[in-house]
Structure formats: structure tokens, C-alpha cells
Design an enzyme around this catalytic site. Structure first.
Site, short mmCIF file in Angstrom:
data_model
loop_
_atom_site.label_atom_id
_atom_site.label_comp_id
_atom_site.label_asym_id
_atom_site.label_seq_id
_atom_site.Cartn_x
_atom_site.Cartn_y
_atom_site.Cartn_z
CE LYS A 131 11.18 19.78 -10.97
NZ LYS A 131 9.94 20.28 -11.56
CB SER A 178 12.75 22.97 -14.91
OG SER A 178 12.01 24.16 -15.01
CD GLU A 214 8.33 12.52 -15.29
OE1 GLU A 214 7.48 13.12 -14.63
OE2 GLU A 214 9.28 13.11 -15.84
CG HIS A 239 -1.71 -1.23 1.42
ND1 HIS A 239 -2.96 -1.45 0.91
CD2 HIS A 239 -1.37 -2.36 2.09
CE1 HIS A 239 -3.37 -2.66 1.27
NE2 HIS A 239 -2.43 -3.24 1.98
#
Ligand code: ARG
Length: 460
Positions: free
Chosen positions: A284, A278, A291, A157
Site C-alpha cells: 500500500k 500500511s 484525505e 458525473h
């Protein structure tokens, strides 16, 4: 009717838009290798059967080789009015060697030709994918070995559950990919059979030798029913399905890499070579590659559903709808190959943050099950022990302590069965060490699993 293979019974030319709509050359040109390889085998067979003379076959073979080279070098001109790859190659052959080029199609139809091209393409792609899976698995094993003593929280979980070895976690993916590899291998037995000789749908009147063709093309037999052979695309669907499973596995790993690279988890550093920044936020470092793989998994699922949907209402035998099988097939193969390759490279350079992983295993009562097991070893029933440890956790939480931070006096208030040796059970490393039953995260077991995995990878 210009270069059309079927111009004979037509009085007028094709509407320009219809012609362009009908054409598949802009995507099926990818099949030129398979198409030419198959045609070469076919001309050798025609010569063996006396349908062509040896000289005629040699002329055809030479010309086909030249065409192959021309396409490979990018010197070949493709033209929409010539519809598909089969027409292009036949036209180029006739341009080179005249009417002799027209004999190659004897006893053959584009329907059994495309079925063969696609089977060869699926087979060849499967071989490549299997090799890429093997390389991917070896990156996983390399990573597991490099970090063989690292411990981390295992989750259920997405809540900290029990301590595990990082290597054990990585080997879970090794096993998933092993099954995927087996699925690709098993599917080959059904894919790698020869449909050529089925003609348009009913078979052929010529005395062709299909067994010979199958051997020439390194296939494992011939299809049994001509109508099935030109109709079904189950071998493509199967490749696509196996690929969805593979992508699902990769996507889950990617999801973990994404989570692990957050500041909240802080378990890994993805190498600069596999991350991006970024345009506005200078701090970043984004995990774009994982992804994207997670994202591309969606299109591989979509490709499967697209072809299943195309096929579901088709009467036997060939229908032009089936031309729609190619783009999803190519896209799936490309996506799988590129995903495996890039993720394998990324894995090799992942840096695991030892301290951070260790800290995470020490906080969050991951040893609670072991404390219950300890009480059981002292004679309590598991249900009772489970309840009692729950009480201990509640009280430890109030004191903002971990279980190992409770002193023996505090512990004994819960059960007099608890003795000094309990602390050994509350150390995450000793928790892991106790799990050497096969399949578990114990160091001995994981070491054996690593050795076995390496043996399996070297078997071929
Ligand atoms: N381009 C066609 C396809 O991909 C080849 C087979 C054409 N057969 C036909 N009867 N029109 O499906």
C-alpha cells in the site's frame, strides 16, 4: 481578590472550578503579540494626548517590550487565576513598573481590547493566508506548465465526457483560488478598522485620539458605533466563511488526487515524501495528506456554524459567550494555513502518467460531441446529429470498437454526409485544438491563460 482586574466589589474569592471554567488564558495567550502591540500604540496615544507624560509612556513601552520578549522566549508563567491574556499582561506590567502600570487601562475596557486584538489577529492571519494562496497557485501553475501538453479525459458525473488539457483542469483550481484570495482581500477592508475607544460599550470620557491609534496600528479607519464595535464578531465569521469556501475548493482537488492515484484511474503517482504505507499490507501507498485535507474541511465548516450559533441569540453588547469565538477561529486559521502549505508541497512533486492519461482519453467515445459537430458543419441540425451519433456509438459498442475504428463504409451507412476528413475530427488532440474560443481547453487559449495567471501572481 488577588490579581483580578475586577476584584473591588467582591467579598469572597472565586470557586476553583468556576475560575478554571471562566479562564480563557490557555487559548487566548495566542493573542499576546496583538495585545501588546495594541497596548504600545495605546500608551503612545495617551502620551500624545497629555494623559501620560513622555517619560511615563517610555517606561510603559519598555516594560511591554520586555514582557513581549519573555512570552516569545517561553519564559513567561501563565496562571489560570489571572483569567485571560489582558489580565496577564497588565499584571506583569504592574509587577515591573508599579502603579504606573495601572494607568495603561485608562479609558479602555477589555471589551474593546479583545475586539481590537481579534481584528488584528484576523488581519494578520489574512495577510499570511493570502500569501500562502499565492504560493499554492504558483505550485498549480508550475505543475500545469511542466505538463502543458498532457491530455486527459474531462468528466461530468464522473463519466468520461470530452478530452481536455491537464493544464486546463489545473487552471480551473487557479481560478477558484483567485476568487478566494479576492474574498480575503475584500474582507480586510471591513476587518481592519479600530474598535478601541469604544470603552466597555458606551464610549469613553477621556480625550483619546482614535484616528491616531488607527494609523499607529496600520488600520484603515475607526468603527462608527461603540455598541456595534464591542458586540459584533462578523469579521471573524467572515474569515471563517471564506475559509470554508477555500477548504471546499482544496477538498475537491484532494478528492481528485485521491481518485487519480487509485489503480483504477492510475493517472498520478504521489511522491513518497507525501504518502504513507500500511502497517499490514506491504503493497500500500496511501494518499493520507489529501484525505486529511478533505477530512479537515469538515471541522472548518463546523467552526463557522459553531460561531454563528454562539452569536445568534446574543443581546447587545458584550456577552461572555463571545469568549467561545477564539478556539474555532484559531483552529480555522491553523487548518487553512497548514492545508495550503502541505498541499502546495505535494502538488510540486506529483508525477502524471502520460500514457495512462492518453489511453483514458482514447477509450469511452470522448469525441462523440465532435462527431456531432462535424455533421452540423456538413449541414445537419444538431439534434439530428446528436441522435445519429448515439446510434453510431451503440453499433460501435456492439463491435467493441471506438468511433475512429469504424471504417468509412460503416460510417456512411449512418450518413452520406460523412467523408474521409471525419477521422481528423475523431482524434482527441484535434478535438482539443478546435476549442480555442476564450475560456476553452484549446492549447492557444490555455497558453494565454497560463501567461495571464503568471502575470497576476507577479503583480504583487
Ligand atoms: N476573555 C474575554 C473574551 O475573550 C475578554 C473580554 C472580557 N470582557 C469581560 N467583560 N469579561 O471574550
Amino acid at each position: 481578590m488577588g490579581g483580578k482586574l475586577w476584584g473591588g466589589r467582591f467579598k469572597t474569592g472565586t470557586d476553583k472550578i468556576a475560575e478554571s471554567f471562566n479562564a480563557s488564558i490557555h487559548f487566548d495567550k495566542r493573542l499576546f503579540r496583538e495585545d501588546i502591540e495594541a497596548s504600545m500604540a495605546y500608551s503612545r496615544m495617551l502620551a500624545k494626548q497629555g494623559i501620560l507624560s513622555k517619560d511615563e509612556a517610555a517606561t510603559i513601552l519598555n516594560a511591554l517590550k520586555e514582557i513581549y520578549g519573555e512570552i516569545e522566549r517561553g519564559d513567561f508563567t501563565f496562571d489560570e487565576t489571572l483569567e485571560d491574556i489582558h489580565t496577564h499582561i497588565e499584571r506583569a506590567l504592574i509587577e515591573r513598573i508599579g502603579p504606573l502600570g495601572e494607568t495603561l487601562h485608562t479609558g479602555r475596557s477589555r471589551n474593546d481590547q479583545i475586539a481590537l486584538d481579534e481584528r488584528l489577529y484576523v488581519r494578520n492571519s489574512t495577510f499570511r493566508i493570502i500569501n500562502l494562496i499565492r504560493e499554492f497557485q504558483s505550485s498549480l501553475i508550475g505543475l500545469a506548465e511542466k505538463n502543458h501538453d498532457l491530455i486527459m479525459p474531462g468528466y461530468t458525473h464522473l463519466q468520461r465526457a470530452q478530452p481536455v488539457l491537464l493544464a486546463h483542469h489545473l487552471l480551473a483550481y487557479y481560478e477558484m483560488l483567485k476568487r478566494d484570495k479576492e474574498r480575503y482581500e475584500e474582507a480586510l477592508g471591513r476587518t481592519n478598522v479600530l474598535p478601541l475607544g469604544s470603552g466597555a460599550l458606551a464610549g469613553t470620557t477621556f480625550n483619546i485620539d482614535r484616528e491616531f491609534l488607527s494609523k499607529e496600528l496600520k488600520m484603515e479607519g475607526i468603527t462608527a458605533n461603540s455598541m456595534d464595535a464591542v458586540s459584533d464578531r462578523d469579521y471573524i465569521v467572515e474569515l471563517m466563511f471564506i475559509s470554508t469556501l477555500l477548504m471546499m475548493h482544496l477538498s475537491r482537488l484532494c478528492e481528485e488526487l485521491i481518485i487519480w492515484s487509485t489503480q483504477e484511474f492510475d493517472f498520478i503517482e504521489i511522491s513518497d515524501a507525501f504518502a504513507t504505507g500500511s502497517s499490514i499490507m506491504p503493497q500500500k501507498k496511501n494518499p493520507d495528506i489529501p484525505e486529511l485535507i478533505r477530512g479537515k474541511t469538515g471541522r472548518v465548516y463546523g467552526n463557522l456554524i459553531s460561531l454563528l450559533t454562539t452569536m445568534k441569540g446574543l443581546p447587545l453588547t458584550y456577552n461572555k459567550d463571545m469568549q467561545e469565538d477564539k478556539e474555532p477561529l484559531f483552529d480555522t486559521v491553523d487548518t487553512v494555513e497548514r492545508s495550503l502549505t502541505v498541499l502546495s508541497g505535494l502538488l510540486k512533486e506529483i508525477d502524471f502518467k502520460r500514457e495512462s492519461l492518453k489511453k483514458a482519453t482514447e477509450k469511452g467515445y470522448l469525441v462523440a460531441t465532435d462527431l456531432a459537430d462535424y455533421l452540423v458543419s456538413r449541414g445537419m441540425t444538431f439534434r439530428k446529429a446528436h441522435h445519429l451519433v448515439g446510434d453510431m456509438i451503440l453499433s460501435a459498442k456492439e463491435k467493441r470498437k471506438e468511433l475512429r475504428e469504424l471504417d468509412l463504409r460503416e460510417m456512411k451507412r449512418f450518413s452520406t454526409l460523412i467523408e474521409d476528413d471525419v477521422y481528423e475530427w475523431l482524434d482527441p488532440i484535434s478535438c482539443i485544438k478546435r476549442r480555442n474560443a476564450s475560456g476553452g481547453t484549446g492549447p492557444e487559449t490555455v497558453k494565454k491563460a497560463l501567461t495571464k495567471a503568471k502575470e497576476e501572481l507577479h503583480e504583487r
